[in-house]
Design a protein around this motif. Structure first.
Motif, PDB file in Angstrom:
ATOM      1  N   GLY A 255       9.747 -18.052 -35.344  1.00 29.92           N
ATOM      2  CA  GLY A 255       9.821 -17.805 -33.875  1.00 29.92           C
ATOM      3  C   GLY A 255      10.111 -18.744 -33.098  1.00 29.92           C
ATOM      4  O   GLY A 255      10.939 -19.644 -33.229  1.00 29.92           O
ATOM      5  N   ARG A 270      23.258 -26.983 -27.888  1.00 28.77           N
ATOM      6  CA  ARG A 270      23.978 -27.342 -29.001  1.00 28.77           C
ATOM      7  C   ARG A 270      24.339 -25.797 -29.909  1.00 28.77           C
ATOM      8  O   ARG A 270      25.421 -25.754 -30.192  1.00 28.77           O
ATOM      9  N   ASN A 272      23.426 -22.566 -28.730  1.00 30.26           N
ATOM     10  CA  ASN A 272      23.740 -21.387 -27.586  1.00 30.26           C
ATOM     11  C   ASN A 272      24.965 -21.833 -26.755  1.00 30.26           C
ATOM     12  O   ASN A 272      25.199 -21.201 -25.848  1.00 30.26           O
TER      13      ASN A 272
ATOM     14  N   SER B  64      25.563 -25.960 -39.490  1.00 23.66           N
ATOM     15  CA  SER B  64      25.778 -26.581 -38.188  1.00 23.66           C
ATOM     16  C   SER B  64      27.333 -26.444 -38.033  1.00 23.66           C
ATOM     17  O   SER B  64      27.985 -26.963 -37.257  1.00 23.66           O
ATOM     18  N   ASP B  67      28.335 -24.952 -34.481  1.00 21.19           N
ATOM     19  CA  ASP B  67      27.975 -25.869 -33.656  1.00 21.19           C
ATOM     20  C   ASP B  67      28.891 -26.819 -33.344  1.00 21.19           C
ATOM     21  O   ASP B  67      29.281 -27.553 -32.388  1.00 21.19           O
ATOM     22  N   LYS B 190      17.701 -17.989 -40.672  1.00 23.15           N
ATOM     23  CA  LYS B 190      19.031 -17.733 -40.092  1.00 23.15           C
ATOM     24  C   LYS B 190      20.060 -17.144 -41.282  1.00 23.15           C
ATOM     25  O   LYS B 190      19.943 -17.345 -42.320  1.00 23.15           O
ATOM     26  N   ASP B 371      25.210 -15.604 -30.702  1.00 24.40           N
ATOM     27  CA  ASP B 371      23.851 -15.918 -30.359  1.00 24.40           C
ATOM     28  C   ASP B 371      23.029 -14.918 -31.145  1.00 24.40           C
ATOM     29  O   ASP B 371      21.849 -15.556 -31.538  1.00 24.40           O
ATOM     30  N   ASN B 374      22.710 -16.576 -34.676  1.00 28.20           N
ATOM     31  CA  ASN B 374      22.340 -18.044 -34.716  1.00 28.20           C
ATOM     32  C   ASN B 374      20.859 -17.839 -34.079  1.00 28.20           C
ATOM     33  O   ASN B 374      20.138 -18.990 -34.608  1.00 28.20           O
ATOM     34  N   THR B 375      20.596 -17.488 -32.973  1.00 33.43           N
ATOM     35  CA  THR B 375      19.248 -17.532 -32.402  1.00 33.43           C
ATOM     36  C   THR B 375      18.327 -16.521 -32.273  1.00 33.43           C
ATOM     37  O   THR B 375      17.255 -16.466 -32.577  1.00 33.43           O
ATOM     38  N   ALA B 379      14.838 -15.499 -34.377  1.00 34.17           N
ATOM     39  CA  ALA B 379      13.617 -15.829 -33.574  1.00 34.17           C
ATOM     40  C   ALA B 379      12.986 -14.575 -33.410  1.00 34.17           C
ATOM     41  O   ALA B 379      11.768 -14.663 -33.601  1.00 34.17           O
ATOM     42  N   GLN B 382      11.488 -13.396 -36.852  1.00 35.85           N
ATOM     43  CA  GLN B 382      10.351 -14.274 -37.237  1.00 35.85           C
ATOM     44  C   GLN B 382       9.222 -13.939 -36.764  1.00 35.85           C
ATOM     45  O   GLN B 382       7.991 -13.884 -37.338  1.00 35.85           O
ATOM     46  N   ARG B 383       9.401 -13.484 -35.317  1.00 37.50           N
ATOM     47  CA  ARG B 383       8.075 -13.243 -34.451  1.00 37.50           C
ATOM     48  C   ARG B 383       7.490 -12.137 -34.618  1.00 37.50           C
ATOM     49  O   ARG B 383       6.294 -11.699 -34.556  1.00 37.50           O
ATOM     50  N   GLU B 397      14.552  -6.969 -27.487  1.00 41.60           N
ATOM     51  CA  GLU B 397      15.136  -8.451 -27.267  1.00 41.60           C
ATOM     52  C   GLU B 397      16.696  -8.540 -27.717  1.00 41.60           C
ATOM     53  O   GLU B 397      17.546  -9.278 -26.994  1.00 41.60           O
TER      54      GLU B 397
END
Lengths: 305, 404
Positions: A255, A270, A272, B64, B67, B190, B371, B374-375, B379, B382-383, B397
């Motif tokens: 998290g 980088r 987002n 990466s 990125d 990921k 997004d 990747n994030t 996130a 995991q939470r 979310e």
């Protein structure tokens, strides 16, 4: 004849002007390079932070004013990251300092393998951060890691614990890694400071009947206080900014459990590609750090004067 | 000193001669996990057949890759051709970074040999063709045939079977009171959305307002999180586990099931032999969803010599070159001729792949998906796994990203 005289008279004046300019001329390449590679990007970050700039829409860059900053203050992840940054710096630097101080005091004693010990202590500092991060990731690994194995064998743990996957321990596990990596810096700095303490002070103290503890408290510590303060300030700035070890060990997860502010700024920009918001985070963090930087600069300039 | 000057001059001349000889250079970016990759051989073959073109192929680390790609494009230093995935296409098109290849494909003699529908699946969001497929895979369920037989279990066909099997296979083998084998190796890091999709997206999820927070979808996510948090059927490290961790855990016998595609089957067989087998992912909540893993090639709009770049990607997507390419990645060739003579993978893995095709999906072709992958998904997942947010908040979310 008169002409030659005139030139002869003028020459020293021009020469003086030239001498006065010379330091600036000699400095200008360094200043120019610093301006280009340090201040220009800083200025650019400041400009970016005032715009909505997303990298995959390179043609649209509307001015956002302080919008990104307002967004940050309303962003719960920002506050979590800030809190983690405080923990990160607040625990790592004192821990490194203490461990470094103890190491330096030990290395200042006489024993036959002291040269070897001094060389060995440097190893964590000399290793690349990525290597250290990968190494410690394996140490903490719940399935194959040596830490869990040792703790289970000693009966201190019932079963393997996922140090890096548990939000309650992940940040502290990385702090331990960074402490291990950074304490040699303090050890070396403090050792150098210790060796500059005049021996006769100790002899005089011994004659006066001072105990070793009194000698440490009254002679050693005051003598190396300057070194400690400078090293701690420098380290504080470095540790606050360092994201490499966290990035490799957890990538900021699980998290947001290991997000620090610089890491959050990095991920926003980088991964987002939100450079506007990422820059705003970086600017906020720079302002927060600026206080410490000022104290450091004042110390170093005073030392030069 | 003079000698050194002479040497430098000679080197400079040689360099100039080198660039003068090659009329154009194609800078190509790709990502291979496999350390012994054949790209150098493929480049040599291509250059021999196409004098005047030099290919500079660069292996970019996967973690990466995007990125680097986006940053390079924005910074004006993009490669001329690159390996790309479907989820990135909307964003790349929005950036204006891709060169349409409709005309080139139409006039290309390799087109007829491409597997049916692949070009259509890879079509661009604006109706143009940008992507030329080079390989594909479908995620399926790996399971330990020996452990299943030992426990008298059948490979799971439904979520209920799956949970039952995972429970039976999570065991303490050395008597220390702690499990040493876990039922399922879940990827919480990921790239783990293809572990999550079969259990959650199968419940009729839609990436739109209300489509991810509907009662059945939230219930499905709650069920999945419960398997980890309360029933403890995944290894404790699951929230941070990525590709390497789930594959290693399965190969070392620490998990009895996991989800991945045919790309890892060679390594699985090497480690476990006949003890490993595969079936399509279970049917859950009345639906079935598995991830279609694509990889295509594209010419970038900034390429100096687009003809040369096209020639190179067309070369990789056809004939022997495509077969060689896929032998290295361990995925499946996109040509009919390549598939017909395919012997690299054991039949059971090819079967599991083919059986999975009818319900294989890719993520929505919109800009937010990058997004998500990747994030946002990692996130949130995991939470949820560590109990910081509820499974319902996790779904909110994700919906917030797609339908703010």
């Amino acid at each position: 004849m008169s002409m030659t005289l005139a030139t002869a008279q003028q020459a020293p004046v021009r020469g003086k002007a030239r001498t006065r300019m010379l330091p600036y001329v000699l400095l200008s390449p360094a200043v120019l390079v610093t301006l280009l590679i340090v201040f220009l990007p800083m200025l650019q970050a400041l400009v970016l932070s005032l715009h909505d700039f997303v990298l995959f829409r390179p043609t649209q860059m509307p001015f956002a004013g302080l919008g990104n900053f307002a967004k940050a203050l309303a962003d719960p992840v920002f506050w979590t990251s800030l809190q983690h940054t405080a923990l990160w710096v607040g625990i790592t630097v004192p821990a490194q300092l203490l461990l470094g101080l103890v190491t330096a005091l030990l290395l200042n004693q006489r024993f036959w393998w002291r040269p070897l010990a001094r060389a060995v202590v440097i190893i964590p500092w000399a290793l690349p951060s990525v290597v250290i991060a990968l190494m410690w990731r394996w140490i903490y690994d719940p399935n194959a890691g040596v830490l869990n194995d040792v703790l289970v064998r000693l009966g201190m743990l019932q079963g393997a614990f996922p140090w890096l996957a548990d939000p309650g321990t992940s940040l502290y596990a990385i702090i331990l890694t960074l402490t291990w990596q950074g304490f040699p810096f303090f050890a070396v700095m403090i050792l150098a400071g210790l060796q500059a303490v005049p021996r006769d002070l100790y002899e005089a103290a011994a004659i006066d009947g001072a105990t070793p503890w009194q000698q440490f408290w009254r002679i050693t510590l005051p003598s190396i206080a300057g070194v400690i303060a400078t090293a701690a300030l420098l380290r504080l700035i470095w540790v606050a900014n360092s994201i490499d070890v966290i990035f490799v060990m957890t990538g900021g997860g699980p998290g947001y459990a290991t997000h620090t502010l610089p890491l959050y700024a990095f991920i926003k920009a980088r991964t987002n590609l939100d450079f506007g918001y990422g820059s705003a985070l970086a600017v906020i963090f720079t302002l927060l750090l600026a206080g410490f930087v000022l104290v450091y600069l004042r110390r170093t300039t005073r030392a030069i004067d | 000193m003079r000698k050194m000057q002479g040497a430098a001059l000679a080197a400079l001349l040689a360099l100039a001669a080198g660039t003068a000889q090659a009329e154009s250079t194609v800078r190509f970016w790709y990502h291979f996990d496999n350390p012994d990759n054949p790209v150098a051989d493929l480049v040599a073959k291509f250059e021999a057949a196409n004098p005047g073109i030099t290919v500079e192929a660069e292996n970019i680390p996967w973690n990466s890759y995007y990125d680097n790609l986006y940053t390079a494009i924005a910074g004006g230093n993009a490669p001329d051709a690159a390996m790309v995935k479907l989820f990135a296409q909307p964003r790349l098109v929005e950036m204006g970074a891709l060169e349409p290849i409709d005309d080139r494909v139409a006039g290309w003699d390799g087109k007829a040999d491409l597997q049916d529908d692949l070009l259509k699946i890879n079509g661009g969001p604006d109706g143009k063709q940008y992507y030329l497929p080079v390989q594909y895979v479908v995620s399926y369920l790996y399971y330990r045939a020996d452990l299943f037989a030992e426990a008298g279990l059948q490979p799971p066909k439904t979520c209920e079977d799956f949970a039952k099997a995972a429970k039976a296979l999570t065991r303490d083998t050395n008597g220390d009171g702690q499990p040493d084998i876990w039922g399922f190796g879940f990827r919480g890091g990921k790239g783990g959305y293809d572990h999550w999709g079969p259990f959650v997206l199968s419940a009729g999820a839609k990436f739109e307002k209300g489509g991810l927070t509907s009662q059945p979808v939230v219930a499905a996510n709650t069920w999945l999180v419960d398997l980890y948090r309360n029933q403890k059927l995944f290894p404790p490290s699951a929230p941070n586990d990525g590709f390497q961790e789930i594959i290693a855990a399965f190969q070392q016998g620490r998990t009895a099931m996991t989800i991945h595609h045919i790309g890892s089957s060679a390594g699985m067989v090497k480690a476990l032999g006949d003890k490993v087998s595969a079936v399509p992912v279970p049917e859950c909540n009345g639906g079935r969803w598995t991830s279609y893993g694509d990889e295509s090639l594209a010419v970038l709009s900034s390429a100096e010599d687009k003809d040369a770049a096209w020639k190179w990607i067309a070369f990789l997507a056809s004939g022997d070159a495509n077969v060689e390419f896929n032998k290295a990645t361990g995925q499946l060739p996109v040509t009919k001729s390549g598939a017909a003579n395919w012997t690299l993978h054991e039949k059971r893995f090819v079967d599991a792949t083919v059986q999975s095709l009818p319900f294989a999906h890719s993520l929505p072709a919109v800009s937010q998906t990058a997004d998500f992958v990747n994030t946002v998904w990692p996130a949130a997942m995991q939470r949820a796994l560590t109990g910081e947010i509820t499974p319902e908040q996790m779904m909110q979310e994700i919906e917030q990203l797609y339908a703010p």
